[in-house]
Design a protein around this motif. Sequence first.
Motif, PDB file in Angstrom:
ATOM      1  N   PHE A 113       1.595  60.604  96.789  1.00  0.00           N
ATOM      2  CA  PHE A 113       0.665  61.406  97.573  1.00  0.00           C
ATOM      3  C   PHE A 113       0.834  62.891  97.296  1.00  0.00           C
ATOM      4  O   PHE A 113       1.947  63.379  97.052  1.00  0.00           O
ATOM      5  N   GLY A 114      -0.282  63.614  97.377  1.00  0.00           N
ATOM      6  CA  GLY A 114      -0.216  65.063  97.439  1.00  0.00           C
ATOM      7  C   GLY A 114       0.253  65.488  98.832  1.00  0.00           C
ATOM      8  O   GLY A 114       0.440  64.651  99.717  1.00  0.00           O
ATOM      9  N   GLN A 115       0.424  66.790  98.999  1.00  0.00           N
ATOM     10  CA  GLN A 115       0.933  67.300 100.280  1.00  0.00           C
ATOM     11  C   GLN A 115      -0.132  67.270 101.371  1.00  0.00           C
ATOM     12  O   GLN A 115       0.187  67.398 102.551  1.00  0.00           O
ATOM     13  N   GLY A 116      -1.373  67.134 100.966  1.00  0.00           N
ATOM     14  CA  GLY A 116      -2.457  67.081 101.937  1.00  0.00           C
ATOM     15  C   GLY A 116      -3.055  68.442 102.236  1.00  0.00           C
ATOM     16  O   GLY A 116      -2.410  69.480 102.092  1.00  0.00           O
ATOM     17  N   THR A 117      -4.297  68.434 102.636  1.00  0.00           N
ATOM     18  CA  THR A 117      -4.990  69.629 103.128  1.00  0.00           C
ATOM     19  C   THR A 117      -5.384  69.374 104.572  1.00  0.00           C
ATOM     20  O   THR A 117      -6.074  68.388 104.865  1.00  0.00           O
ATOM     21  N   ALA A 173      -4.001  60.608  96.280  1.00  0.00           N
ATOM     22  CA  ALA A 173      -2.840  59.808  95.895  1.00  0.00           C
ATOM     23  C   ALA A 173      -3.097  59.174  94.543  1.00  0.00           C
ATOM     24  O   ALA A 173      -4.165  58.587  94.318  1.00  0.00           O
ATOM     25  N   GLY A 174      -2.119  59.300  93.673  1.00  0.00           N
ATOM     26  CA  GLY A 174      -2.206  58.669  92.367  1.00  0.00           C
ATOM     27  C   GLY A 174      -1.210  57.535  92.268  1.00  0.00           C
ATOM     28  O   GLY A 174      -0.359  57.381  93.137  1.00  0.00           O
ATOM     29  N   PRO A 175      -1.298  56.753  91.210  1.00  0.00           N
ATOM     30  CA  PRO A 175      -0.335  55.669  91.018  1.00  0.00           C
ATOM     31  C   PRO A 175       1.077  56.221  90.881  1.00  0.00           C
ATOM     32  O   PRO A 175       1.271  57.347  90.419  1.00  0.00           O
ATOM     33  N   GLY A 176       2.065  55.426  91.284  1.00  0.00           N
ATOM     34  CA  GLY A 176       3.442  55.847  91.177  1.00  0.00           C
ATOM     35  C   GLY A 176       3.842  56.127  89.743  1.00  0.00           C
ATOM     36  O   GLY A 176       3.255  55.596  88.802  1.00  0.00           O
ATOM     37  N   ALA A 177       4.842  56.966  89.588  1.00  0.00           N
ATOM     38  CA  ALA A 177       5.312  57.347  88.260  1.00  0.00           C
ATOM     39  C   ALA A 177       5.962  56.174  87.553  1.00  0.00           C
ATOM     40  O   ALA A 177       6.360  55.205  88.167  1.00  0.00           O
TER      41      ALA A 177
END
Lengths: 115, 114
Positions: free
Chosen positions: B104-108, B90-94
């Motif tokens: 968040f990414g979609q996850g693995t 997860a990175g900071p919001g745009a």
Amino acid sequence: GAGVSQTPSNKVTEKGKYVELRCDPISGHTALYWYRQSLGQGPEFLIYFQGTGAADDSGLPNDRFFAVRPEGSVSTLKIQRTERGDSAVYLCASSLIGEVGAKTFFGQGTRLTVV
Amino acid sequence: GQQVMQIPQYQHVQEGEDFTTYCNSSTTLSNIQWYKQRPGGHPVFLIQLVKSGEVKKQKRLTFQFGEAKKNSSLHITATQTTDVGTYFCAGPGAGGTSYGKLTFGQGTILTVHP
């Protein structure tokens, strides 16, 4: 409390009904977030509260969604005229302060099913 | 807007094998966080990386932040059945937000066969 508490854990409602989801953040945490997580996806941001005010509600999908945090602690996410597409897990999270990189604690979520 | 992409979507391993998930951002990130979500559970914070090229270790888990601060990886050595779950970056919001909004990414999804 020891962690972020959300109630109810599960909610089944009929299409068109109104629902309220409650979040009790960690005591002393000023920043509170609501996220929505659909199956197989990462959480998606809905709204951020710093204290009592909604500092960023840009993630709310439409005007059927509304959230409040009147005393700067407990928050309620309200959804009017629910639709089947609203079905998801609604996650509440809190952090001590609202700053980039602050450690964020998530609640167990409320699984909302609209039938 | 900012996107955080994560690969692979699924990873099945035998217990004892290694596992790696990769996270890529379309923009430079000030920091990246990693979370683990057990089946039926909620995301739990694992770690935050801030510096370019940073590497952090937690027992069998190694986290890296790319030199350009646009990618990150999580590597698990000798997986155990307790490692099962979905791993999110997860990175900071745009939009240059100054608070803790996360993208968040979609996850693995990791499954470990005993």
